[in-house]
Write a protein that holds these residues in place. Structure first.
Motif: not given
Length: 56
Positions: A13, A17, A35, A38
């Motif tokens: 992620n 991102g 993202q 996260r």
């Protein structure tokens, strides 16, 4: 999920991102930033599971 799974998902992620943040589209850049954040959270979760055990 286990420690390793969380860490891998976090790394993926974060990488995706970072790529999205290079986009010319502002909405895609914003999505990339979310993202990436996260991903960092998933990595932290994996680290905590490693310290405390997979029971959390």
């Amino acid at each position: 999920m286990g420690e390793l799974t969380d860490k891998i998902k976090g790394n993926v992620n974060e990488a995706v991102g970072k790529v999205k943040e290079q986009s010319a589209d502002p909405a895609t850049r914003d999505d990339g930033a979310r993202q990436e954040t996260r991903g960092k959270g998933e990595q932290l979760k994996g680290n905590l599971k490693g310290m405390l055990g997979d029971d959390i």
